[in-house]
Scaffold this motif. Structure first.
Motif, PDB file in Angstrom:
ATOM      1  N   PRO A   9       0.976  -1.184  -0.148  1.00 10.60           N
ATOM      2  CA  PRO A   9       0.228   0.305   0.145  1.00 10.60           C
ATOM      3  C   PRO A   9       0.722   0.942  -0.199  1.00 10.60           C
ATOM      4  O   PRO A   9       0.981   2.490  -1.183  1.00 10.60           O
ATOM      5  N   ASP A  10       1.901   0.944   0.945  1.00 13.43           N
ATOM      6  CA  ASP A  10       2.352   1.892   0.518  1.00 13.43           C
ATOM      7  C   ASP A  10       3.194   2.947  -0.419  1.00 13.43           C
ATOM      8  O   ASP A  10       3.451   4.169  -1.010  1.00 13.43           O
ATOM      9  N   GLN A  11       3.624   1.914  -0.760  1.00 18.54           N
ATOM     10  CA  GLN A  11       4.345   2.356  -2.374  1.00 18.54           C
ATOM     11  C   GLN A  11       3.351   2.278  -3.491  1.00 18.54           C
ATOM     12  O   GLN A  11       3.471   2.953  -4.606  1.00 18.54           O
ATOM     13  N   LEU A  12       2.418   1.843  -3.105  1.00 21.26           N
ATOM     14  CA  LEU A  12       0.646   1.741  -4.738  1.00 21.26           C
ATOM     15  C   LEU A  12       0.721   3.493  -3.830  1.00 21.26           C
ATOM     16  O   LEU A  12       0.594   4.515  -5.483  1.00 21.26           O
ATOM     17  N   ALA A  13       0.786   3.723  -3.284  1.00 18.26           N
ATOM     18  CA  ALA A  13       0.225   4.739  -2.558  1.00 18.26           C
ATOM     19  C   ALA A  13       1.216   6.238  -3.251  1.00 18.26           C
ATOM     20  O   ALA A  13       0.686   7.520  -3.893  1.00 18.26           O
ATOM     21  N   GLU A  14       2.810   6.057  -2.965  1.00  9.75           N
ATOM     22  CA  GLU A  14       3.515   6.612  -3.632  1.00  9.75           C
ATOM     23  C   GLU A  14       3.286   6.710  -5.373  1.00  9.75           C
ATOM     24  O   GLU A  14       3.924   7.734  -6.036  1.00  9.75           O
ATOM     25  N   LEU A  15       2.868   5.595  -5.975  1.00  7.31           N
ATOM     26  CA  LEU A  15       2.827   5.501  -7.501  1.00  7.31           C
ATOM     27  C   LEU A  15       1.241   6.752  -7.696  1.00  7.31           C
ATOM     28  O   LEU A  15       1.490   7.233  -9.022  1.00  7.31           O
ATOM     29  N   LEU A  16       0.362   6.420  -7.423  1.00  9.12           N
ATOM     30  CA  LEU A  16      -0.776   6.963  -7.528  1.00  9.12           C
ATOM     31  C   LEU A  16      -1.385   8.163  -6.885  1.00  9.12           C
ATOM     32  O   LEU A  16      -1.685   9.275  -7.973  1.00  9.12           O
ATOM     33  N   ARG A  17      -0.127   8.718  -5.709  1.00 10.84           N
ATOM     34  CA  ARG A  17      -0.345  10.634  -5.919  1.00 10.84           C
ATOM     35  C   ARG A  17      -0.529  11.203  -6.714  1.00 10.84           C
ATOM     36  O   ARG A  17      -1.481  11.999  -6.592  1.00 10.84           O
ATOM     37  N   PRO A  18       1.302  10.982  -7.334  1.00 10.93           N
ATOM     38  CA  PRO A  18       0.881  11.982  -8.103  1.00 10.93           C
ATOM     39  C   PRO A  18       0.027  12.266  -9.368  1.00 10.93           C
ATOM     40  O   PRO A  18      -0.143  13.339 -10.300  1.00 10.93           O
ATOM     41  N   ALA A  19      -0.104  11.115  -9.928  1.00 15.81           N
ATOM     42  CA  ALA A  19      -0.842  11.179 -10.651  1.00 15.81           C
ATOM     43  C   ALA A  19      -2.513  11.233 -10.962  1.00 15.81           C
ATOM     44  O   ALA A  19      -3.551  12.401 -11.194  1.00 15.81           O
ATOM     45  N   LEU A  20      -3.040  11.443  -9.324  1.00 12.41           N
ATOM     46  CA  LEU A  20      -4.503  11.572  -8.648  1.00 12.41           C
ATOM     47  C   LEU A  20      -4.385  12.787  -8.790  1.00 12.41           C
ATOM     48  O   LEU A  20      -5.164  14.192  -9.179  1.00 12.41           O
ATOM     49  N   LEU A  21      -3.437  14.193  -8.125  1.00 18.94           N
ATOM     50  CA  LEU A  21      -3.832  14.559  -7.580  1.00 18.94           C
ATOM     51  C   LEU A  21      -3.288  15.793  -9.044  1.00 18.94           C
ATOM     52  O   LEU A  21      -3.866  16.974  -8.863  1.00 18.94           O
TER      53      LEU A  21
END
Length: 147
Positions: A9-21
């Motif tokens: 989950p931490d790695q996935l969050a790091e991957l998704l966060r910039p794109a979602l923002l």
């Protein structure tokens, strides 16, 4: 899950966060072209969903002070996007309702956002669009209120 996609989950969050923002920022920019801020849209949608809602209830729902919410509501009212309704049993209270102009502003915002997003989606491959379609439900689950 494919080997190149993180399961942590931490790695996935790091991957998704910039794109979602970045996507969220661009959608907010499209709304502002229609003359609405993100908060304007949120409040208009809530007033549309709950005709007669009060300023205090909106403030509580958005975890905002009543004076700050009152300022936003006065601005929406001055723009002609909402109006006040007298409370049936208590003349000192009023509820809010969205006006035809408010509905039109929301529709324009939705159209601009959808047009921007559809144009970007059209550039993707069918497989990429399918992957995004499959991600829609889990992304919504991230923001749903849990009991």
């Amino acid at each position: 899950m494919p080997a190149d996609l993180p399961d942590d989950p931490d790695q996935l969050a790091e991957l998704l966060r910039p794109a979602l923002l970045r996507v969220a920022r661009r959608l907010r920019q499209e709304a502002s072209k229609a003359g609405l801020s993100a908060l304007d849209v949120l409040l208009l949608v809530e007033i549309k969903r709950q005709p007669g809602v009060g300023v205090s209830d909106l403030a509580d729902a958005e975890q905002m002070s009543r004076p700050a919410m009152s300022t936003h509501i006065k601005r929406l009212e001055a723009a002609g996007w909402i109006s006040r309704l007298s409370h049936v049993s208590d003349g000192r209270r009023s509820g809010l309702t969205i006006t035809p102009a408010g509905l039109a502003a929301l529709a324009e915002t939705r159209r601009r956002r959808n047009d921007w997003l559809a144009a970007r989606l059209a550039r993707l491959t069918p497989a990429e669009r399918q992957a995004l379609a499959e991600a829609a439900a889990p992304l919504l689950a991230l923001v749903e209120v849990q009991p």
